[in-house]
Motif scaffolding. Structure first.
Motif, short mmCIF file in Angstrom:
data_model
loop_
_atom_site.label_atom_id
_atom_site.label_comp_id
_atom_site.label_asym_id
_atom_site.label_seq_id
_atom_site.Cartn_x
_atom_site.Cartn_y
_atom_site.Cartn_z
N UNK A 1 -27.62 23.65 9.73
CA UNK A 1 -26.97 23.01 8.50
C UNK A 1 -25.36 23.17 8.60
N UNK A 2 -25.03 24.68 8.71
CA UNK A 2 -23.41 24.91 8.58
C UNK A 2 -23.07 24.15 9.93
N UNK A 3 -23.47 24.02 10.83
CA UNK A 3 -23.00 23.34 12.21
C UNK A 3 -22.63 21.82 11.79
N UNK A 4 -23.59 21.14 11.11
CA UNK A 4 -23.59 19.87 10.79
C UNK A 4 -22.42 19.69 9.95
N UNK A 5 -21.99 20.70 9.00
CA UNK A 5 -21.09 20.59 8.32
C UNK A 5 -19.83 20.52 8.92
N UNK B 1 -20.06 8.03 3.72
CA UNK B 1 -20.86 9.33 4.38
C UNK B 1 -21.84 8.80 5.19
N UNK B 2 -22.55 7.57 4.82
CA UNK B 2 -23.84 7.24 5.52
C UNK B 2 -23.36 6.72 7.02
N UNK B 3 -22.19 5.94 7.07
CA UNK B 3 -21.64 5.32 8.34
C UNK B 3 -21.35 6.50 9.09
N UNK B 4 -20.59 7.46 8.48
CA UNK B 4 -20.27 8.63 9.23
C UNK B 4 -21.31 9.28 9.81
N UNK B 5 -22.40 9.61 9.08
CA UNK B 5 -23.66 10.22 9.51
C UNK B 5 -24.01 9.56 10.78
N UNK B 6 -24.23 8.32 10.63
CA UNK B 6 -24.67 7.24 11.86
C UNK B 6 -23.96 7.59 12.86
N UNK B 7 -22.52 7.50 13.02
CA UNK B 7 -21.61 7.74 13.90
C UNK B 7 -21.94 9.19 14.49
N UNK B 8 -22.00 10.31 13.86
CA UNK B 8 -22.52 11.64 14.27
C UNK B 8 -23.95 11.47 14.90
N UNK B 9 -24.68 10.72 14.51
CA UNK B 9 -26.19 10.70 15.22
C UNK B 9 -25.74 10.17 16.64
N UNK B 10 -25.28 9.02 16.78
CA UNK B 10 -24.94 8.25 17.87
C UNK B 10 -24.20 9.12 19.20
N UNK B 11 -23.15 9.94 18.53
CA UNK B 11 -22.67 10.92 19.58
C UNK B 11 -23.42 12.16 19.96
N UNK B 12 -24.32 12.52 18.94
CA UNK B 12 -25.25 13.61 19.22
C UNK B 12 -26.11 13.24 20.38
N UNK C 1 -30.44 13.46 8.97
CA UNK C 1 -31.07 12.10 8.42
C UNK C 1 -31.66 12.56 7.21
N UNK C 2 -32.39 13.88 7.28
CA UNK C 2 -32.80 14.24 6.17
C UNK C 2 -32.60 15.71 5.75
N UNK C 3 -31.71 15.92 4.98
CA UNK C 3 -31.70 17.48 4.94
C UNK C 3 -32.59 18.26 4.32
N UNK D 1 -32.17 17.00 18.77
CA UNK D 1 -33.36 16.61 17.90
C UNK D 1 -33.56 17.07 16.62
N UNK D 2 -33.43 18.26 16.51
CA UNK D 2 -33.53 19.10 15.22
C UNK D 2 -32.21 18.68 14.40
N UNK D 3 -31.21 18.58 15.04
CA UNK D 3 -29.78 18.51 13.98
C UNK D 3 -29.85 16.89 13.54
#
Length: 739
Positions: free
Chosen positions: A353-357, A459-470, A202-204, A195-197
């Motif tokens: 933050x580094x893990x998200x990178x 990058x926005x679509x990539x972030x959305x995919x990461x969110x769905x997978x998480x 969504x909001x760095x 949830x935190x990731x």
């Protein structure tokens, strides 16, 4: 480092240079390849190699278990040439549900117990496979997500890291001791961490308050209470260092204390031994029995039986929290190997933050790897489609030309790969139906290529995919928090007097300063036997777990534990063996009460004040100055008093004064204030404290008079006045009493 080569061709260097390099190399090996986990997958090298070796053996969560010795053998023979016992212990740790918050190894057989984690069976007896959660670390391994490196002998390749789909470095935590540094990462709840990731994704610039609301604290494998205050946990997460305190959970059942959870890594057997040792040493008199009722249905159930229903169970547990492993502290040192390959202590925000990178990198590499595969396949399909559209010519070239591959390339403009694919076709695949399959596959791959290119280009679509997978990982592996976060007061061990049985006693002081105690509160001290030349001086009643205060003739006070007094069956012991009064002083009175009990102190000189029992006590054997008195004047015995009431003072010339106790100051020590105005040669002979409903009894020789509340109002006045003269026959007052 300076190195020289002598005339014989031998390389030489100073001992200092050699030892520095050797120690530096050893230190870096221990830090990077042994002790510290990596931020990317949260694993140490031996753990990573065990998981990878098990996946190569096909030991998924759906396969049958295999002997653990088989896995250990593969790990040692292929990837990790170290001791088999150390490798097996690392494997056992990942299989113990009471050690790992999310175990990676599913074991059959004896894999240890919370009582003794090291009691696991040998690897030749146990069997193992991977858990479903291990898939979150391995699922993307073959998709071009990570770099590969040669094994120790260069015969095989192994992954340098595993492509973790979740921040595993926070989930299972880990400990390790390197050279000059160590790590202690606490485990956390997967749902909270993801949830935190997602929130940071969504909001760095996520506010700290929101981040720490999503991850309020660690979540250990075994249920317990985390009692570290929220602001301290926040400081730990911000600095990366600190300490977390956890406490067992308990409840009352049929008047008995039942402990049903223990802190992480706490041994039930050791806790029972700690409590039993205190009971045997008579340091827990309020407990009479201790039982271990743990069973398969209730893994932890420790029952403590109190002596009676009057025992303060909260105080007992508070004492046990302070003196046993029912409360434990865990060091936090969030030291991990970062993405740059360097170890450092990181804050919670920095780790996430580094893990998200890292996760963005692996996701991008996975998509690019798949896109490359799709493009390669489309390239082949384009060539096959050319062959099907010119099937007769292709067959002719294959049958007649000496170099059909080159002829195909020249005739149709094909690449080497396309020509090879055509030449590898089987005759049965030349049917019309295959052409339709190629067209259908091309259409599907074109769609997938467009989707992949869109993801990689945004990058926005990539972030959305990461969110769905998480969030998909939360659905698959998430669970409820096990450790409650509750702020509790600091545990305090009971003092010796609090641990003693609370029984009514009467302390008795003799004229020569001998003291003893009789059981019960209605003892007549004057009726006891005394040594020749000695007699009764003073007595007081209270409880055996209280502190006995002693006053001497100089106004000094002392204290000793009441439970240490000798029995009244004998003649007692001299107080000079327990305290050290000044030369010429004699003991005049005793006081026994709770620390907040108020006392009225007075002397014949006509001065006095109010104090508490706690102020009468002294830590030193020599006591302390309590009452400042004129030379030759001894204090009266302390008179029990309350916040509201009246002070009665009788003088030797027959006067009685009753005034409000609020007129007297409450002091810790000193001379006090004037109680009554004395005529020349007169002195105070007795004082008493009256509550509103008390009767005042005046005794003068054989005569006595009782003044009820309405009667003694006639003697009321302001403090320091002379008072009112008593009736004839009662002016030579011996004592004031209260009933």
């Amino acid at each position: 480092m300076s190195t020289t080569i002598d005339s014989s061709g031998v390389e030489r260097q100073t001992l200092r240079d050699y030892t520095e390099k050797a120690y530096r190399d050893y230190s870096m090996y221990v830090i990077l390849d042994r002790a510290l986990p990596h931020l990317a997958d949260g694993l140490k090298p031996v753990q990573r190699r065990i998981i990878y070796a098990m996946s190569e053996l096909g030991l998924s969560s759906q396969s049958k278990h295999k002997k653990s010795a088989r896995t250990v053998g593969d790990v040692l023979g292929k990837f990790h040439p170290h001791g088999d016992s150390a490798c097996y212990e690392a494997m056992v740790l990942m299989a113990q549900s009471f050690s790992f918050r999310y175990p990676l190894v599913d074991g059959q057989g004896n894999w240890g117990s919370p009582d003794d984690p090291k009691s696991f069976a040998a690897m030749r007896y146990t069997e193992s496979r991977l858990t479903p959660f291990a898939k979150a670390l391995l699922a993307e391994l073959g998709h071009g997500t990570v770099d590969w490196q040669p094994n120790f002998d260069g015969s095989l390749n192994e992954p340098s890291l595993l492509p973790a789909q979740v921040p595993a470095v926070l989930l299972n935590g880990g400990t390790g001791i390197a050279v000059g540094m160590a790590t202690d990462l606490p485990p956390h709840n997967l749902t909270e961490v993801v949830s935190a990731a997602v929130a940071l994704l969504e909001n760095p610039g996520l506010e700290d308050d929101e981040l720490y609301r999503l991850i309020p604290g660690p979540d250990y494998p075994t249920p317990a209470e985390i009692i570290t205050p929220a602001h301290q946990i926040r400081q730990i997460y911000e600095s990366g260092r600190g300490s977390i305190r956890t406490r067992a959970m308990w409840h009352i059942e049929d008047g008995e204390i039942v402990v049903d959870t223990l802190p992480w890594q706490a041994s039930p057997a050791k806790i029972l031994e700690q409590i039993a040792a205190q009971m045997n040493a008579k340091k827990l008199p309020m407990l009479v029995d201790l039982r271990d009722e743990s069973a398969h249905e209730t893994p932890i159930r420790l029952v403590l039986v109190p002596r009676s229903n009057r025992v303060d169970l909260d105080a007992v547990m508070n004492h046990l929290f302070a003196t046993t492993d029912l409360e434990r502290s865990y060091r936090v040192n969030m030291n991990v190997i970062g993405l740059d390959g360097r170890p450092r202590v990181m804050s919670l925000r920095k780790i996430l933050t580094d893990w998200l990178i890292w996760r963005r990198q692996t996701t991008r590499r996975r998509l690019q790897h798949r896109l490359d595969k799709v493009m390669d396949r489309l390239h082949v399909l384009d060539g096959l489609l050319v062959a099907y559209l010119n099937i007769d010519e292709v067959i002719r070239i294959i049958r007649e030309d000496e170099d059909p591959k080159q002829s195909l390339m020249d005739s149709f403009g094909l690449s080497v790969i396309q020509a090879d694919a055509i030449l590898d076709l089987k005759l049965r695949h030349l049917a019309r139906l295959e052409e339709m399959k190629i067209t259908t596959e091309q259409s599907a791959l074109d769609d997938e290529r467009n989707r992949l290119e869109a993801l990689l280009g945004s990058e926005r679509r990539l972030g959305t995919l990461m969110k769905k997978e998480l969030l998909a990982c939360v659905d698959a592996y998430g669970d409820e928090r096990r450790c409650r976060l509750v702020e509790r007061s600091e545990a305090r061990a009971l003092r010796t007097e609090e641990l003693m049985p609370s029984e009514p006693i009467t302390a008795v002081l003799s004229e020569q300063g001998w003291v003893r105690a009789a059981k019960g509160g209605d003892i007549d001290g004057a009726s006891l036997n005394y040594k020749s030349g000695d007699g009764f001086q003073h007595q007081c009643s209270g409880k055996s777990n209280m502190q006995l205060a002693i006053l001497d003739s100089t106004g000094r006070s002392y204290s000793i534990p009441a439970h240490g007094l000798p029995s009244a069956r004998g003649q007692g012991e001299p107080l000079t063996g327990k305290v050290s009064p000044p030369p010429g002083a004699r003991f005049v009175a005793l006081a026994l009460a709770d620390n907040d009990q108020r006392w009225l102190l007075a002397s014949k000189a006509g001065f006095g004040f109010v104090t508490t029992h706690e102020q009468l006590l002294s830590r030193h054997k020599a006591g302390k100055t309590l009452f400042t008195l004129p030379e030759g004047i001894a204090p009266f015995a302390p008179v029990p008093a309350q916040l509201e009431g009246w002070v009665a003072v009788a003088t030797s010339d027959g006067y009685l004064l009753v005034f409000d106790i609020m007129e007297l100051p409450e002091l810790s020590r000193g001379k006090g204030n004037k109680l009554v105005k004395l005529a020349n040669g007169a002195a105070v002979v007795s004082v008493a404290f009256l509550a509103g409903e008390h009767n005042l009894v005046i005794t003068a020789g054989k005569r006595s008079m009782t003044l009820r509340p309405g009667d003694w109002e006639a003697y009321q006045g302001l403090r320091g006045r002379r008072g009112t003269q008593l009736p004839r026959g009662l002016q030579r007052v011996d004592q004031l009493g209260v009933e």
